[in-house]
Design a protein around this motif. Structure first.
Motif, PDB file in Angstrom:
ATOM      1  N   MET A   1      30.573 -24.514  -3.688  1.00  0.00           N
ATOM      2  CA  MET A   1      31.331 -25.443  -2.866  1.00  0.00           C
ATOM      3  C   MET A   1      31.872 -26.590  -3.722  1.00  0.00           C
ATOM      4  O   MET A   1      31.154 -27.136  -4.547  1.00  0.00           O
ATOM      5  N   ARG A   2      33.142 -26.923  -3.515  1.00  0.00           N
ATOM      6  CA  ARG A   2      33.747 -27.978  -4.338  1.00  0.00           C
ATOM      7  C   ARG A   2      34.108 -29.194  -3.509  1.00  0.00           C
ATOM      8  O   ARG A   2      34.525 -29.080  -2.355  1.00  0.00           O
ATOM      9  N   HIS A   3      33.959 -30.352  -4.139  1.00  0.00           N
ATOM     10  CA  HIS A   3      34.382 -31.602  -3.520  1.00  0.00           C
ATOM     11  C   HIS A   3      35.529 -32.157  -4.354  1.00  0.00           C
ATOM     12  O   HIS A   3      35.777 -31.690  -5.464  1.00  0.00           O
ATOM     13  N   LEU A   4      36.208 -33.179  -3.853  1.00  0.00           N
ATOM     14  CA  LEU A   4      37.217 -33.857  -4.673  1.00  0.00           C
ATOM     15  C   LEU A   4      36.919 -35.356  -4.642  1.00  0.00           C
ATOM     16  O   LEU A   4      37.124 -36.016  -3.622  1.00  0.00           O
ATOM     17  N   MET A   5      36.422 -35.869  -5.760  1.00  0.00           N
ATOM     18  CA  MET A   5      36.079 -37.288  -5.850  1.00  0.00           C
ATOM     19  C   MET A   5      37.091 -38.053  -6.683  1.00  0.00           C
ATOM     20  O   MET A   5      37.418 -39.201  -6.411  1.00  0.00           O
ATOM     21  N   SER A   6      37.550 -37.410  -7.765  1.00  0.00           N
ATOM     22  CA  SER A   6      38.501 -38.057  -8.673  1.00  0.00           C
ATOM     23  C   SER A   6      39.535 -37.002  -9.060  1.00  0.00           C
ATOM     24  O   SER A   6      39.234 -35.797  -9.000  1.00  0.00           O
ATOM     25  N   PRO A   7      40.743 -37.428  -9.458  1.00  0.00           N
ATOM     26  CA  PRO A   7      41.746 -36.410  -9.828  1.00  0.00           C
ATOM     27  C   PRO A   7      41.273 -35.548 -10.994  1.00  0.00           C
ATOM     28  O   PRO A   7      41.723 -34.419 -11.154  1.00  0.00           O
ATOM     29  N   LEU A   8      40.325 -36.062 -11.784  1.00  0.00           N
ATOM     30  CA  LEU A   8      39.853 -35.301 -12.945  1.00  0.00           C
ATOM     31  C   LEU A   8      38.922 -34.158 -12.550  1.00  0.00           C
ATOM     32  O   LEU A   8      38.531 -33.356 -13.392  1.00  0.00           O
ATOM     33  N   ASP A   9      38.564 -34.083 -11.266  1.00  0.00           N
ATOM     34  CA  ASP A   9      37.758 -32.939 -10.803  1.00  0.00           C
ATOM     35  C   ASP A   9      38.566 -31.644 -10.815  1.00  0.00           C
ATOM     36  O   ASP A   9      37.998 -30.563 -10.676  1.00  0.00           O
ATOM     37  N   LEU A  10      39.884 -31.779 -10.933  1.00  0.00           N
ATOM     38  CA  LEU A  10      40.734 -30.589 -10.984  1.00  0.00           C
ATOM     39  C   LEU A  10      41.372 -30.502 -12.364  1.00  0.00           C
ATOM     40  O   LEU A  10      41.853 -31.517 -12.894  1.00  0.00           O
ATOM     41  N   THR A  11      41.396 -29.311 -12.942  1.00  0.00           N
ATOM     42  CA  THR A  11      42.062 -29.146 -14.242  1.00  0.00           C
ATOM     43  C   THR A  11      43.576 -29.203 -14.004  1.00  0.00           C
ATOM     44  O   THR A  11      44.035 -29.041 -12.860  1.00  0.00           O
ATOM     45  N   THR A  12      44.336 -29.372 -15.079  1.00  0.00           N
ATOM     46  CA  THR A  12      45.798 -29.423 -14.893  1.00  0.00           C
ATOM     47  C   THR A  12      46.312 -28.060 -14.410  1.00  0.00           C
ATOM     48  O   THR A  12      47.283 -27.997 -13.657  1.00  0.00           O
ATOM     49  N   ALA A  13      45.631 -26.977 -14.798  1.00  0.00           N
ATOM     50  CA  ALA A  13      46.043 -25.643 -14.319  1.00  0.00           C
ATOM     51  C   ALA A  13      45.791 -25.536 -12.811  1.00  0.00           C
ATOM     52  O   ALA A  13      46.628 -25.016 -12.058  1.00  0.00           O
ATOM     53  N   GLU A  14      44.648 -26.071 -12.358  1.00  0.00           N
ATOM     54  CA  GLU A  14      44.368 -26.054 -10.915  1.00  0.00           C
ATOM     55  C   GLU A  14      45.366 -26.933 -10.153  1.00  0.00           C
ATOM     56  O   GLU A  14      45.815 -26.582  -9.066  1.00  0.00           O
ATOM     57  N   LEU A  15      45.703 -28.076 -10.762  1.00  0.00           N
ATOM     58  CA  LEU A  15      46.692 -28.950 -10.120  1.00  0.00           C
ATOM     59  C   LEU A  15      48.022 -28.210  -9.987  1.00  0.00           C
ATOM     60  O   LEU A  15      48.665 -28.260  -8.940  1.00  0.00           O
ATOM     61  N   ASP A  16      48.427 -27.493 -11.037  1.00  0.00           N
ATOM     62  CA  ASP A  16      49.688 -26.749 -10.979  1.00  0.00           C
ATOM     63  C   ASP A  16      49.670 -25.727  -9.842  1.00  0.00           C
ATOM     64  O   ASP A  16      50.663 -25.571  -9.141  1.00  0.00           O
ATOM     65  N   ARG A  17      48.513 -25.072  -9.678  1.00  0.00           N
ATOM     66  CA  ARG A  17      48.426 -24.082  -8.585  1.00  0.00           C
ATOM     67  C   ARG A  17      48.541 -24.777  -7.224  1.00  0.00           C
ATOM     68  O   ARG A  17      49.214 -24.281  -6.324  1.00  0.00           O
ATOM     69  N   ILE A  18      47.915 -25.954  -7.103  1.00  0.00           N
ATOM     70  CA  ILE A  18      48.009 -26.695  -5.835  1.00  0.00           C
ATOM     71  C   ILE A  18      49.461 -27.142  -5.581  1.00  0.00           C
ATOM     72  O   ILE A  18      49.977 -27.033  -4.465  1.00  0.00           O
ATOM     73  N   PHE A  19      50.144 -27.587  -6.640  1.00  0.00           N
ATOM     74  CA  PHE A  19      51.530 -28.044  -6.462  1.00  0.00           C
ATOM     75  C   PHE A  19      52.463 -26.867  -6.143  1.00  0.00           C
ATOM     76  O   PHE A  19      53.376 -26.999  -5.327  1.00  0.00           O
ATOM     77  N   ASP A  20      52.232 -25.717  -6.788  1.00  0.00           N
ATOM     78  CA  ASP A  20      53.048 -24.531  -6.472  1.00  0.00           C
ATOM     79  C   ASP A  20      52.847 -24.143  -5.009  1.00  0.00           C
ATOM     80  O   ASP A  20      53.801 -23.829  -4.299  1.00  0.00           O
ATOM     81  N   LEU A  21      51.576 -24.204  -4.585  1.00  0.00           N
ATOM     82  CA  LEU A  21      51.265 -23.866  -3.193  1.00  0.00           C
ATOM     83  C   LEU A  21      51.938 -24.876  -2.247  1.00  0.00           C
ATOM     84  O   LEU A  21      52.539 -24.490  -1.238  1.00  0.00           O
ATOM     85  N   ALA A  22      51.847 -26.170  -2.592  1.00  0.00           N
ATOM     86  CA  ALA A  22      52.465 -27.214  -1.750  1.00  0.00           C
ATOM     87  C   ALA A  22      53.979 -26.993  -1.653  1.00  0.00           C
ATOM     88  O   ALA A  22      54.567 -27.145  -0.571  1.00  0.00           O
TER      89      ALA A  22
END
Ligand code: NCD
Length: 304
Positions: free
Chosen positions: A1-22
């Motif tokens: 299970m994952r939480h999000l506390m700080s933007p650094l909890d996500l790698t830049t690759a994960e961020l890219d996937r979230i932005f592509d999805l958005a």
């Protein structure tokens, strides 16, 4: 299970996937209308909010899920002395995911340790605001086409502004970014941030006058003076209108500079600027819904 506390909890690759999805959600919103059927989001807000809480709720409703929660500590059992750890253990029985805002730094992290469901930090004191940062990064990536290779000016309350702290933390991972911090002496960006930039050899400068640096900026991130974090009213009154972005100042900027603001705005951007095509803060608020939809799907591990 994952939480999000700080933007650094996500790698830049994960961020890219979230932005592509958005971006896909933005183009094909109806495709996602039942992605969270049967799921419940709890919004536990111990501090005022309009955008963050309602954009989370809008995001979950647009995904077909339901929402419940409280928007004021006074209407929760916090007034009876319940700890956030106990509250989240109970909320874990009622909901599938929780967005929590709290005036105390670290409170959502304490909750996450005892939680049976993913917890998203929706702003903790003057510390972090990771989902605003996701919103900011998605806005920049969608409207500029890339993340990196720009000079960004952050202006206003750089001391107490959690959106500023989270955004700087997130941006240092991208290539070729230069920061210009524009603030009165009393509201300078904290030393731990400038120390981190120095250690990582990331170029930055600190200035007081916005006019002097306007022509250099590719992005201008305006912020509100954080009244609720001041210790005395007198200091707030003295500093609250230190910066006012108006048409005259916009005329000094590049033709393709973008103005962002996490909102709410008070006086720091005059309403005449709203019609300038470079003012993108209301579009930014719209991106906040798409990115929260993408985040909810990611943390709940739902694929469409
Ligand atoms: C920000 C916050 O709460 O930190 N607002 C928001 O979430 N969009 C900025 C602010 O309140 O000034």
């Amino acid at each position: 299970m994952r939480h999000l506390m700080s933007p650094l909890d996500l790698t830049t690759a994960e961020l890219d996937r979230i932005f592509d999805l958005a971006n896909d959600i933005e183009r094909n919103i109806e495709k996602y209308a039942h992605a969270c059927d049967g799921k419940i989001l709890a919004t536990c807000f111990y501090e005022p909010s309009t955008r963050t809480r309602l954009s989370f709720e809008s995001a979950m409703i647009r995904l077909g899920g339901r929402v419940m929660g409280f928007s004021d500590a006074a209407s929760s059992s916090a007034t009876k002395g319940e700890s956030v750890s106990d509250t989240i253990r109970v909320i874990s029985c009622y909901a599938d995911i929780c967005a929590m805002r709290h005036p105390k730094e670290g409170a959502p992290m304490v909750a996450a340790e005892k939680s049976g469901i993913p917890v998203i930090n929706a702003g903790d004191g003057g510390h972090h605001h990771p989902t605003q940062t996701l919103t900011d990064l998605l806005t920049i990536r969608s409207l500029k086409g890339y993340l990196g290779g720009f000079t960004i000016g952050l202006c206003g309350d750089l001391k107490f502004g959690r959106t500023v702290h989270s955004l700087i933390n997130a941006l240092v991972r991208y290539e070729d970014i230069r920061f210009i911090f524009i603030s009165p002496e009393e509201l300078r960006v904290p030393d731990y941030i400038t120390d981190m930039l120095k250690e990582n050899c990331i170029p930055f400068k600190e200035v007081i006058r916005l006019e002097n640096v306007m022509p250099e900026l590719d992005l201008l991130y305006m912020t509100r003076v954080q009244k609720e974090r001041f210790f005395n009213e007198e200091d707030y009154v003295r500093l609250k209108d230190f910066y006012i972005l108006n048409t005259e100042r916009m005329n000094l900027a590049k033709k393709d500079m973008l103005v962002l603001h996490p909102l709410p705005r008070v006086n720091e951007i005059s309403v005449e600027v709203d019609d300038d095509p470079r003012a993108v803060y209301f579009r930014q608020a719209q991106y906040g819904v798409y990115v929260r939809m993408a985040l909810i799907l990611t943390l709940l591990e739902i694929t469409v």
